[in-house]
Design an enzyme around this catalytic site. Structure first.
Site, mmCIF file in Angstrom:
data_model
loop_
_atom_site.group_PDB
_atom_site.id
_atom_site.type_symbol
_atom_site.label_atom_id
_atom_site.label_comp_id
_atom_site.label_asym_id
_atom_site.label_seq_id
_atom_site.Cartn_x
_atom_site.Cartn_y
_atom_site.Cartn_z
ATOM 1 N N ASN A 44 14.732 41.756 10.778
ATOM 2 C CA ASN A 44 13.291 41.775 11.032
ATOM 3 C C ASN A 44 12.964 42.358 12.401
ATOM 4 O OD1 ASN A 44 12.851 40.494 8.573
ATOM 5 N ND2 ASN A 44 12.657 38.461 9.477
ATOM 6 N N GLU A 224 -2.253 29.337 20.070
ATOM 7 C CA GLU A 224 -2.700 29.021 21.434
ATOM 8 C C GLU A 224 -2.154 29.994 22.471
ATOM 9 O OE1 GLU A 224 -4.993 26.652 21.958
ATOM 10 O OE2 GLU A 224 -4.946 26.572 19.757
ATOM 11 N N ASP A 252 9.536 37.214 14.856
ATOM 12 C CA ASP A 252 10.447 38.354 14.886
ATOM 13 C C ASP A 252 9.720 39.639 15.285
ATOM 14 O OD1 ASP A 252 12.535 36.706 14.080
ATOM 15 O OD2 ASP A 252 12.156 37.085 11.957
#
Length: 299
Positions: A44, A224, A252
């Site tokens: 990934n 956040e 990833d």
């Protein structure tokens, strides 16, 4: 051979099921859709970096099976150089089953397969042929391969970015070689014992990890944003707000984007903001590698 980023890591087949709610123990749940997709943290991250304009070399191992061929073909199609990926005749390709619920959160179960069979001497030989300013890696291959990469990367003067995932694979010695560590909340708690629910706790945890060795720490807080400790200064980075539909691979994509941008431009905080945007684009789309952003998406 010269590259922007070398990636050591796992290469897996992901069986992804979209469900309304996770089944309770002993229950059967119908999925809205099931797909078999290329995955693994290493694969990934390599594809993410390549799709964002990087020249990327992948170091890892797959089985000598149909899944292994499918995954190699996929990485090659996105421009990742897979000549350093070995094939195991003894172990099958790593496979993970992923469930994603209606809130876009995911749970996984799987086997590392050939990833766990990767040997340190194989990694050393591969890295000896690779010239790259950045080495990006995780903890989803054998410990022998991880330590070989860390030591070799340090000897070659590469900037080592360690994504300390999965949390169960963490061991403290890995931090003594890494220049930058990028844990999420669960991984941060595994490393420090600090349960991170806000940026105050994230700053405390980042400082604790910094004292274990890495000069730079990024504690990722999902929606956040993140807390970055870099060159002894603390930065609070806001997330990019999007409608999240699939959180799989977001971390990833962040890692791959961070590595390639830092490799090519050398400004770390700019690289963090670039990585935040790339991860946000990913969570707004359903899919694996096909849903990763390209440079045109980052304008």
């Amino acid at each position: 051979m010269k590259y922007d980023v070398a990636v050591l890591g796992s290469i897996n087949l992901d069986v992804k099921a979209l469900v309304l709610n996770y089944p309770e123990r002993g229950q059967t749940a119908l999925a809205k859709r099931i797909n078999m997709l290329p995955g693994g943290k290493g694969s990934n991250q390599a594809v993410a970096a390549a799709k964002l304009g990087g020249k990327v070399a992948m170091v890892g191992m797959v089985g000598a099976d149909g899944a292994g061929k499918q995954l190699l073909d996929d990485m090659n199609s996105w421009g990742v150089d897979t000549q350093f990926v070995k094939q195991s005749s003894d172990e099958g390709t790593g496979t993970f089953i992923v469930q994603i619920d209606q809130t876009s959160e995911n749970t996984m179960v799987g086997t590392l397969g050939a990833n766990a069979a990767l040997q340190g001497d194989q990694v050393v030989r591969s890295l000896s042929e690779i010239e790259a300013p950045v080495l990006l890696m995780q903890l989803e291959t054998s410990r022998d391969s991880v330590m070989a990469a860390l030591r070799t990367g340090r000897e070659k003067g590469m900037y080592i970015i360690l994504d300390p995932a999965p949390a169960d694979g963490f061991f403290e010695e890995s931090l003594t070689y890494a220049d930058c560590v990028t844990p999420n909340q669960q991984e941060t708690e595994r490393i420090t014992g600090i349960k991170v629910t806000n940026k105050v706790e994230a700053i405390k945890a980042a400082k604790a990890i910094h004292h274990m060795g890495p000069s730079t720490v990024i504690v990722k807080l999902g929606s956040e944003g993140s807390v970055v400790l870099h060159e002894d200064d603390i930065y609070e980075i806001d997330s990019v707000k999007v409608k999240a539909v699939d959180s799989v691979c977001a971390g990833d994509v962040f890692a791959g984007a961070l590595a390639v941008h830092y490799s090519q431009h050398g400004n770390f905080l700019d690289a963090v903001n670039f990585a935040n945007k790339a991860a946000a684009i990913k969570v707004s789309k359903i899919g694996n590698h096909d849903a990763f952003p390209v440079l045109a998406d980052m304008a």
